[in-house]
Design a protein around this motif. Sequence first.
Motif, mmCIF file in Angstrom:
data_model
loop_
_atom_site.group_PDB
_atom_site.id
_atom_site.type_symbol
_atom_site.label_atom_id
_atom_site.label_comp_id
_atom_site.label_asym_id
_atom_site.label_seq_id
_atom_site.Cartn_x
_atom_site.Cartn_y
_atom_site.Cartn_z
ATOM 1 N N THR B 176 0.837 -1.190 0.000
ATOM 2 C CA THR B 176 0.000 0.000 0.000
ATOM 3 C C THR B 176 0.880 1.250 0.000
ATOM 4 N N ASP B 180 -0.124 11.116 3.451
ATOM 5 C CA ASP B 180 -0.858 12.152 4.162
ATOM 6 C C ASP B 180 -1.621 12.978 3.127
ATOM 7 N N ALA B 181 -2.913 12.685 2.968
ATOM 8 C CA ALA B 181 -3.683 13.249 1.858
ATOM 9 C C ALA B 181 -3.773 14.772 1.923
ATOM 10 N N ASP B 182 -3.941 15.333 3.121
ATOM 11 C CA ASP B 182 -4.055 16.793 3.265
ATOM 12 C C ASP B 182 -2.815 17.498 2.741
ATOM 13 N N VAL B 316 -4.393 1.614 7.761
ATOM 14 C CA VAL B 316 -4.658 2.985 7.310
ATOM 15 C C VAL B 316 -5.659 3.709 8.221
ATOM 16 N N LYS B 320 -4.869 6.855 10.842
ATOM 17 C CA LYS B 320 -5.662 8.086 10.844
ATOM 18 C C LYS B 320 -6.112 8.399 12.273
ATOM 19 N N GLU B 326 -4.853 12.940 8.026
ATOM 20 C CA GLU B 326 -5.782 12.407 7.038
ATOM 21 C C GLU B 326 -5.069 11.354 6.171
ATOM 22 N N THR B 327 -4.849 10.178 6.765
ATOM 23 C CA THR B 327 -4.093 9.138 6.061
ATOM 24 C C THR B 327 -4.932 8.479 4.981
ATOM 25 N N GLU B 328 -4.348 8.303 3.810
ATOM 26 C CA GLU B 328 -5.019 7.553 2.755
ATOM 27 C C GLU B 328 -4.107 6.421 2.331
ATOM 28 N N ILE B 330 -3.292 3.686 -1.041
ATOM 29 C CA ILE B 330 -3.602 3.151 -2.361
ATOM 30 C C ILE B 330 -3.140 1.705 -2.376
ATOM 31 N N TRP B 429 -15.056 0.573 4.759
ATOM 32 C CA TRP B 429 -13.932 -0.259 5.187
ATOM 33 C C TRP B 429 -14.335 -1.730 5.258
#
Lengths: 310, 518
Positions: B176, B180-182, B316, B320, B326-328, B330, B429
Amino acid sequence: MDTLVVTKKGGRWRKFKKSIPFYLMGLPAMIYIIINNYMPLYGLQIAFKDYRVIDGITGSTWCGLKNFEFLFASDAWRITRNTVGYQFTWLILNTIISVFLAIFLNEVIGRRAKKFFQSLIMLPYLISFVILAYVVFVFLSDTGILNTFLGLFGIDKISWYTEPKYWPIILTIVNSWKSVGFNTIIYLSTLVGFGKEYYEAAELDGAGKWKQVTKITIPMLKPTIIMMVTLGMGMIFRSDYSLFYQVTRNSGMLYEVTDTIDTYVFRALTSGTNMGMSSAAAFYQSIVCFVMVMIFNAIVRKISREDAIF
Amino acid sequence: MKKRILALFLVMIMAAGALYGCGNDNDYDKGKDSGDSGQAGSQAADADEEPYELVVELIGSGVSQPDVEMVQDAINEITVPAINCTVKFREITIADHATQIGLLGSDGDRMDIIFVGYTTSMSDLVANGLLVGLGDLLEEYAPEMLEKAGVLMEACYVGDDYYCVPGNYYPAIEDTVVYDADTFEQYNIEIPENPENSYEYKNALFQNIMDSDFGGYAYSAGDGVSLNITGLHFDKLGSSMGSDGVYGVLMDMANDTEIVNIFDTDEYLQECLQLREWWENGVMVPDSLTSGTNFVAAMQARQVIANIASVNATYVPNNKKITGVETEGINFGDTYLTGTSIPEYGLGVTVTSERPDKAVQFLNLVMTNAELANLMNYGIEGVHYEKVSEHIIDYPEGVDASNVGYGIQIVSFGDSAEIYQRAPFTEEWYETLDQYSAENAQLSQAFGYVFDSSSVRTQVAAVSSVIGEYNPSLMCGMVEDVEGRVEEFRAALKTAGIDDIIAENQRQFDEWRASKAK
């Protein structure tokens, strides 16, 4: 002849009867020591056993010296040299510094200042190594105080935690800074008890301060020094785990000069709980320390009998 | 005379010590006897008898939970009618877990159900004789649970019997990109397409981060104790954190059957060289090893913002939750599963239990009854939590993790597909969960194999020590001369006897495979 023995016996009995209150006073401490220090000796056999929790100490099978093998597997020389080397150097160094500081505090400084300095040098002794490790880190990290300071003089940054050559000195400074305070207090308390008349007599005879120190103070401190060094000998094969693990931040590149028996045992036995092997390590340390105490005491006895502890 | 008194005194002490020891053992034997008779009695168990009190371990972080008794009462309302048992929690701090388990049987205290993972290893506990073999009991009392656990049960088998039950039915891991999406949005950092676990992809991602105005680092290796190699899914065959690789590894867990010394491989050297390059280019936090800041803490401090790692289903959302960042993630798609990760969350019954049959019935109930599991995990609705949606809960108003009366323990009970999760978990989830099950994961060739290292324990200790010396600084990129250091490392491993360990492991593994094929 016979009568003499009888009276001697009677005398002893009377003496014992007279001191019963003192024995009673000592009793709680003796019971404490028996429970805390002697009863666990029973567990020493774990070091020679293939210990299984459920079989208990008596039920587990004997396995000879197998548990000790890992101590001599690969880094035996390195860990022994580091452990004994550091402890021995520090023992001598700290004794010299402490005696010096104690005399200094006693002779030179006024009453109020003495109290202040006494507390000041005692303070590091009370700080945990875990916290101390961060204090050291503030000094030694890449952007730390020392590197900033060196930068002012145009000296390149030193990556302290990857350079083994500096660490014998760093560890010595940290250790002395932390532990001399306690020893100083012990020596100081002995010094305070000395009668003033020796010094007065010496002064009348025209002895200067230096003469007084070397000819009166140090000889009179000798029993305390011998006692403290003997006790220190009993710790010669034990290293302060937190000093060598925390303060070095467990940096693998420093192991050449920072790996001691305690850090090695910790690293070797992280996988799994092996009571037998950990007991073996502690047992081995105890034996070495015991032998060292005996040797040191024998040497002291050879030189001057009355100063030996036993 | 004086000497004689002293001798007498010493003899007395030794005798007292011996008696003390015997006393202990006797006490324990008594316990075991009564346990046996208890078991015999259970054959004729009926609802009229007194409810049996099950002592269940509750591992926490050291903060005491004042409402434990209130929750116990609520639990008993379910368990007494169902299986005629009451539950008593024994709160244990995670740091004390291993010690407490090691003392079982010697302090006379009873614990029926314990967690066999969490700083302890199941095979160790079995070797110390602390766990009850569960095979027959499970068939008799826990058929529903056995069906749910399916193939995962294989990983609970040591030597001759099953010694735990899986506590997590979705234990597989998946590559994965964690980021940090922010911060990625704030600095317009792009995530390269077609994610894969390769150096090219990592370099592309890290390059985007370094090219942006974000002033921090991309990645941190933390204290360097974990052993990860880009693009590989290897099975560590049960070695524990800090001495990863000590037993040798299966390089490609899904296909390989040959155990190799991972530190001797070219892949290991490549990883070390790449890490050094990242260190030199300022991609990695340079002093994570000495500052003691791990990846999670570094992410929380916005010191680093991305990593590519093999993580489990809860990583994930948990990240968070813990970091507030704001953890994302992929995901790359393929999931992998080793046998070692099953007992990590496994629950076992200890030999101090007087009624292992009741304990097994209780385990069956916990894993199949979500109401009970929720109670055990989160306490009472309205008091300790409030529902947000069907499966998602949150703290009630005015309550948070610092002052809630119950529900902050580390361990979790029950089937994660059925129990509640705290926000910021989402309903979505639950939909992703299925791919982490054993059916959808690539199983290791060594799934269910447990290495018995007792015959090479001297070598294991010496090799663990060598790994602890060399690996962390290499993983943190702090070594200047990587090749020379790796050479030294390999030589030290050989001297410490890693080849003996791997030969023994291979021999046992081959035997295990042969017996499995039959």
